[in-house]
Design an enzyme around this catalytic site. Sequence first.
Site, PDB file in Angstrom:
ATOM      1  N   TRP A  15     -19.465  -5.836  -1.450  1.00 13.99           N
ATOM      2  CA  TRP A  15     -19.595  -4.496  -2.027  1.00 13.99           C
ATOM      3  C   TRP A  15     -20.156  -4.556  -3.452  1.00 13.99           C
ATOM      4  CZ3 TRP A  15     -21.097  -0.164  -0.880  1.00 13.99           C
ATOM      5  CH2 TRP A  15     -20.639   1.057  -1.373  1.00 13.99           C
ATOM      6  N   ARG A  35     -17.553 -15.163  -9.869  1.00  9.38           N
ATOM      7  CA  ARG A  35     -16.930 -16.408 -10.339  1.00  9.38           C
ATOM      8  C   ARG A  35     -17.505 -17.633  -9.609  1.00  9.38           C
ATOM      9  NH1 ARG A  35     -10.844 -16.102  -7.660  1.00  9.38           N
ATOM     10  NH2 ARG A  35     -11.546 -16.013  -5.491  1.00  9.38           N
ATOM     11  N   LYS A 108     -10.447  -0.493  -2.549  1.00  8.12           N
ATOM     12  CA  LYS A 108      -9.680   0.496  -1.793  1.00  8.12           C
ATOM     13  C   LYS A 108      -8.336  -0.125  -1.450  1.00  8.12           C
ATOM     14  CE  LYS A 108     -13.822   2.754   0.010  1.00  8.12           C
ATOM     15  NZ  LYS A 108     -14.756   2.878   1.137  1.00  8.12           N
ATOM     16  N   LYS A 191      -6.979   4.982   4.578  1.00  7.70           N
ATOM     17  CA  LYS A 191      -7.788   4.975   5.812  1.00  7.70           C
ATOM     18  C   LYS A 191      -7.859   3.567   6.398  1.00  7.70           C
ATOM     19  CE  LYS A 191     -11.614   2.992   3.990  1.00  7.70           C
ATOM     20  NZ  LYS A 191     -12.308   1.781   4.446  1.00  7.70           N
ATOM     21  N   ASP A 244     -14.655   8.747   5.243  1.00 11.99           N
ATOM     22  CA  ASP A 244     -14.435   7.299   5.325  1.00 11.99           C
ATOM     23  C   ASP A 244     -13.508   6.947   6.491  1.00 11.99           C
ATOM     24  OD1 ASP A 244     -14.926   4.753   4.507  1.00 11.99           O
ATOM     25  OD2 ASP A 244     -13.840   4.867   2.623  1.00 11.99           O
ATOM     26  N   THR A 248     -14.586   4.200   9.219  1.00 12.56           N
ATOM     27  CA  THR A 248     -13.842   2.940   9.314  1.00 12.56           C
ATOM     28  C   THR A 248     -13.090   2.827  10.636  1.00 12.56           C
ATOM     29  OG1 THR A 248     -13.574   3.219   6.929  1.00 12.56           O
ATOM     30  CG2 THR A 248     -12.416   1.389   7.916  1.00 12.56           C
ATOM     31  N   SER A 254     -16.499  -2.437  10.412  1.00 11.87           N
ATOM     32  CA  SER A 254     -15.335  -2.400   9.516  1.00 11.87           C
ATOM     33  C   SER A 254     -14.464  -3.635   9.733  1.00 11.87           C
ATOM     34  CB  SER A 254     -14.503  -1.140   9.788  1.00 11.87           C
ATOM     35  OG  SER A 254     -13.175  -1.333   9.319  1.00 11.87           O
ATOM     36  N   ARG A 255     -14.122  -4.281   8.628  1.00 16.35           N
ATOM     37  CA  ARG A 255     -13.266  -5.473   8.734  1.00 16.35           C
ATOM     38  C   ARG A 255     -11.845  -5.078   9.134  1.00 16.35           C
ATOM     39  NH1 ARG A 255     -15.196  -6.973   2.874  1.00 16.35           N
ATOM     40  NH2 ARG A 255     -14.680  -4.766   2.782  1.00 16.35           N
ATOM     41  N   ASN A 256     -11.410  -3.887   8.690  1.00 18.78           N
ATOM     42  CA  ASN A 256     -10.066  -3.440   9.065  1.00 18.78           C
ATOM     43  C   ASN A 256      -9.994  -3.098  10.554  1.00 18.78           C
ATOM     44  OD1 ASN A 256      -8.319  -3.240   6.513  1.00 18.78           O
ATOM     45  ND2 ASN A 256     -10.271  -2.363   5.860  1.00 18.78           N
ATOM     46  N   GLU A 281      -8.250  -5.118   3.703  1.00 18.62           N
ATOM     47  CA  GLU A 281      -7.349  -4.571   2.675  1.00 18.62           C
ATOM     48  C   GLU A 281      -6.163  -3.828   3.298  1.00 18.62           C
ATOM     49  OE1 GLU A 281      -7.272  -5.137  -0.448  1.00 18.62           O
ATOM     50  OE2 GLU A 281      -9.137  -4.754  -1.521  1.00 18.62           O
TER      51      GLU A 281
HETATM   52  N1  LIG Z   1     -17.551  -4.275   1.956  1.00 15.68           N
HETATM   53  C1  LIG Z   1     -17.607  -2.961   2.023  1.00 15.68           C
HETATM   54  O1  LIG Z   1     -18.331  -2.416   2.869  1.00 15.68           O
HETATM   55  C2  LIG Z   1     -16.818  -2.114   1.095  1.00 15.68           C
HETATM   56  C3  LIG Z   1     -15.768  -2.639   0.366  1.00 15.68           C
HETATM   57  N2  LIG Z   1     -15.021  -1.827  -0.439  1.00 15.68           N
HETATM   58  C4  LIG Z   1     -13.892  -2.353  -1.196  1.00 15.68           C
HETATM   59  O2  LIG Z   1     -14.368  -3.206  -2.220  1.00 15.68           O
HETATM   60  C5  LIG Z   1     -13.397  -4.216  -2.501  1.00 15.68           C
HETATM   61  C6  LIG Z   1     -14.079  -5.568  -2.466  1.00 15.68           C
HETATM   62  O3  LIG Z   1     -14.557  -5.729  -1.151  1.00 15.68           O
HETATM   63  P1  LIG Z   1     -15.762  -6.671  -0.765  1.00 15.68           P
HETATM   64  O4  LIG Z   1     -16.740  -6.837  -1.855  1.00 15.68           O
HETATM   65  O5  LIG Z   1     -16.264  -6.178   0.528  1.00 15.68           O
HETATM   66  O6  LIG Z   1     -14.973  -8.033  -0.552  1.00 15.68           O
HETATM   67  P2  LIG Z   1     -15.576  -9.476  -0.321  1.00 15.68           P
HETATM   68  O7  LIG Z   1     -14.536 -10.249   0.398  1.00 15.68           O
HETATM   69  O8  LIG Z   1     -16.938  -9.364   0.257  1.00 15.68           O
HETATM   70  O9  LIG Z   1     -15.764 -10.061  -1.800  1.00 15.68           O
HETATM   71  C7  LIG Z   1     -14.695 -10.171  -2.699  1.00 15.68           C
HETATM   72  C8  LIG Z   1     -15.255 -10.671  -4.022  1.00 15.68           C
HETATM   73  O10 LIG Z   1     -14.197 -10.679  -4.977  1.00 15.68           O
HETATM   74  C9  LIG Z   1     -14.139 -11.966  -5.567  1.00 15.68           C
HETATM   75  N3  LIG Z   1     -12.782 -12.280  -5.962  1.00 15.68           N
HETATM   76  C10 LIG Z   1     -11.714 -12.445  -5.146  1.00 15.68           C
HETATM   77  N4  LIG Z   1     -10.623 -12.710  -5.877  1.00 15.68           N
HETATM   78  C11 LIG Z   1     -11.019 -12.705  -7.173  1.00 15.68           C
HETATM   79  C12 LIG Z   1     -10.343 -12.907  -8.402  1.00 15.68           C
HETATM   80  N5  LIG Z   1      -9.047 -13.168  -8.455  1.00 15.68           N
HETATM   81  N6  LIG Z   1     -11.063 -12.835  -9.538  1.00 15.68           N
HETATM   82  C13 LIG Z   1     -12.370 -12.577  -9.496  1.00 15.68           C
HETATM   83  N7  LIG Z   1     -13.069 -12.372  -8.372  1.00 15.68           N
HETATM   84  C14 LIG Z   1     -12.396 -12.426  -7.219  1.00 15.68           C
HETATM   85  C15 LIG Z   1     -14.651 -12.913  -4.501  1.00 15.68           C
HETATM   86  O11 LIG Z   1     -15.063 -14.104  -5.115  1.00 15.68           O
HETATM   87  P3  LIG Z   1     -15.087 -15.503  -4.313  1.00 15.68           P
HETATM   88  O12 LIG Z   1     -16.212 -15.374  -3.345  1.00 15.68           O
HETATM   89  O13 LIG Z   1     -15.302 -16.496  -5.378  1.00 15.68           O
HETATM   90  O14 LIG Z   1     -13.747 -15.620  -3.608  1.00 15.68           O
HETATM   91  C16 LIG Z   1     -15.788 -12.097  -3.934  1.00 15.68           C
HETATM   92  O15 LIG Z   1     -16.927 -12.204  -4.751  1.00 15.68           O
HETATM   93  C17 LIG Z   1     -12.293  -4.050  -1.446  1.00 15.68           C
HETATM   94  O16 LIG Z   1     -11.213  -3.359  -2.006  1.00 15.68           O
HETATM   95  C18 LIG Z   1     -12.944  -3.205  -0.371  1.00 15.68           C
HETATM   96  O17 LIG Z   1     -12.017  -2.389   0.314  1.00 15.68           O
HETATM   97  C19 LIG Z   1     -15.312  -0.510  -0.562  1.00 15.68           C
HETATM   98  C20 LIG Z   1     -16.360   0.048   0.109  1.00 15.68           C
HETATM   99  C21 LIG Z   1     -17.196  -0.708   0.995  1.00 15.68           C
HETATM  100  O1  LIG Z   2     -14.527   0.904   3.074  1.00 14.55           O
HETATM  101  C1  LIG Z   2     -15.389   0.582   3.842  1.00 14.55           C
HETATM  102  C2  LIG Z   2     -16.413   1.520   4.326  1.00 14.55           C
HETATM  103  O2  LIG Z   2     -16.382   2.733   3.635  1.00 14.55           O
HETATM  104  C3  LIG Z   2     -15.424  -0.804   4.366  1.00 14.55           C
HETATM  105  O3  LIG Z   2     -14.464  -0.914   5.331  1.00 14.55           O
HETATM  106  P1  LIG Z   2     -13.839  -2.338   5.692  1.00 14.55           P
HETATM  107  O4  LIG Z   2     -13.213  -2.864   4.427  1.00 14.55           O
HETATM  108  O5  LIG Z   2     -12.860  -2.074   6.775  1.00 14.55           O
HETATM  109  O6  LIG Z   2     -14.971  -3.207   6.146  1.00 14.55           O
END
Ligand SMILES: NC(=O)C1=CN([C@@H]2O[C@H](COP(=O)(O)OP(=O)(O)OC[C@H]3O[C@@H](n4cnc5c(N)ncnc54)[C@H](OP(=O)(O)O)[C@@H]3O)[C@@H](O)[C@H]2O)C=CC1
Ligand SMILES: O=C(CO)COP(=O)(O)O
Length: 333
Positions: A15, A35, A108, A191, A244, A248, A254-256, A281
């Site tokens: 994201w 990181r 989220k 959600k 959403d 989802t 969706s991963r969930n 999540e």
């Molecule tokens: N993916 C999606 O479609 C969407 C996601 N979201 C929300 O966004 C948030 C992030 O999701 P998403 O990006 O998909 O997750 P990912 O699993 O794709 O990525 C998580 C990122 O966070 C980093 N990370 C994890 N732990 C730490 C830490 N302690 N300190 C710093 N960095 C850290 C990871 O780094 P590393 O790789 O080094 O572990 C990685 O870069 C979630 O809450 C999700 O619900 C919201 C809308 C859409």
């Molecule tokens: O929040 C999301 C889409 O809006 C992503 O959903 P997932 O984390 O379940 O993949």
Amino acid sequence: METFDTIGIIGAGAWGSALALVASRAGRKAILWGRDAETVASVNAGNGNPRYLPGIPFKEPISGTIDLSEAASADLLLLVTPAQTLRAVLRDLQPLVASGTPVVLCAKGIERSTGRLMSEVLVEELPQARPAALSGPSFASDVARGLPTAVTIASADGALADAIADSLSAPAFRPYAATDLVGVEIGGALKNVLAIGAGAVAGARLGKSAEAALIARGFAEIRRFARRRGAEAETLMGLSGLGDLMLTCSSVQSRNYAFGIGIGEGAAVADLLARGRPLAEGAMTALIARDLARREAIDMPITEVVAEIVEGRLRLDAAIERLMRRPLKREEA
Ligand SMILES: NC(=O)C1=CN([C@@H]2O[C@H](COP(=O)(O)OP(=O)(O)OC[C@H]3O[C@@H](n4cnc5c(N)ncnc54)[C@H](OP(=O)(O)O)[C@@H]3O)[C@@H](O)[C@H]2O)C=CC1
Ligand SMILES: O=C(CO)COP(=O)(O)O
């Protein structure tokens, strides 16, 4: 209107990377902090993020960094690490963020150890920030590919929400500004719990009727919870709530939902959780929401069973039986 020329994105997962592309497409300078040095190097070399967004080319310029202070000095920050990591990330950011910097919460979830919403954690750890949240139906891979997407950007300060929406708006990315920050956060977090439940029903092949019933009655639970927290009812009917929830609870992207399908197909929850990735999540949020609902006497039977299933204490068939045998009641939420 305020403008934000540089946008710092904290978290280089799926994201965060997608939002960095959005910022760049919107004409901003996007500084993506991660990181993992290998991922950052790949982004800087123009090779995208093969770990989290495999096969998606990054055509727009993004400046990757492993130096938190570089991203933290941007005009606007997007926080995009998983919900349970937010507090630690904010503590690292605390000495680096200028007073008055707008900080947009993109995770989220709800903090497990405290039951706090992301905005409540932000106020505690980074009081100099101006809080906002970005939520809504938006898969990272869709957004990264440039497919049309609409989201909500909320801040209690409406002018700030407008300015952030303006700064992130791009041809295929349409943000709507809102002021009900709490309502937006609750819709986005809860959600995910229902997506696990809906996925489990799908995985067990219990039928689309059952899935729709779970989503509709689960949505009543989300609205009940949100009402208690002072959220506006209309917020839950918008992109960050119903929008959403629909996305989802209906897509294997969706991963969930996929996590739920695994449960429905009979996989042991411990095995699914032990895989650790991809991030679901809702597995954590189910436990927190169940605990908060009990503490605040909010009736949330679907959340309850999802939490017990995630804990490995309840089988899906027993959960369905328990829900179906509840005393009959009037439908109103
Ligand atoms: N993916 C999606 O479609 C969407 C996601 N979201 C929300 O966004 C948030 C992030 O999701 P998403 O990006 O998909 O997750 P990912 O699993 O794709 O990525 C998580 C990122 O966070 C980093 N990370 C994890 N732990 C730490 C830490 N302690 N300190 C710093 N960095 C850290 C990871 O780094 P590393 O790789 O080094 O572990 C990685 O870069 C979630 O809450 C999700 O619900 C919201 C809308 C859409
Ligand atoms: O929040 C999301 C889409 O809006 C992503 O959903 P997932 O984390 O379940 O993949």
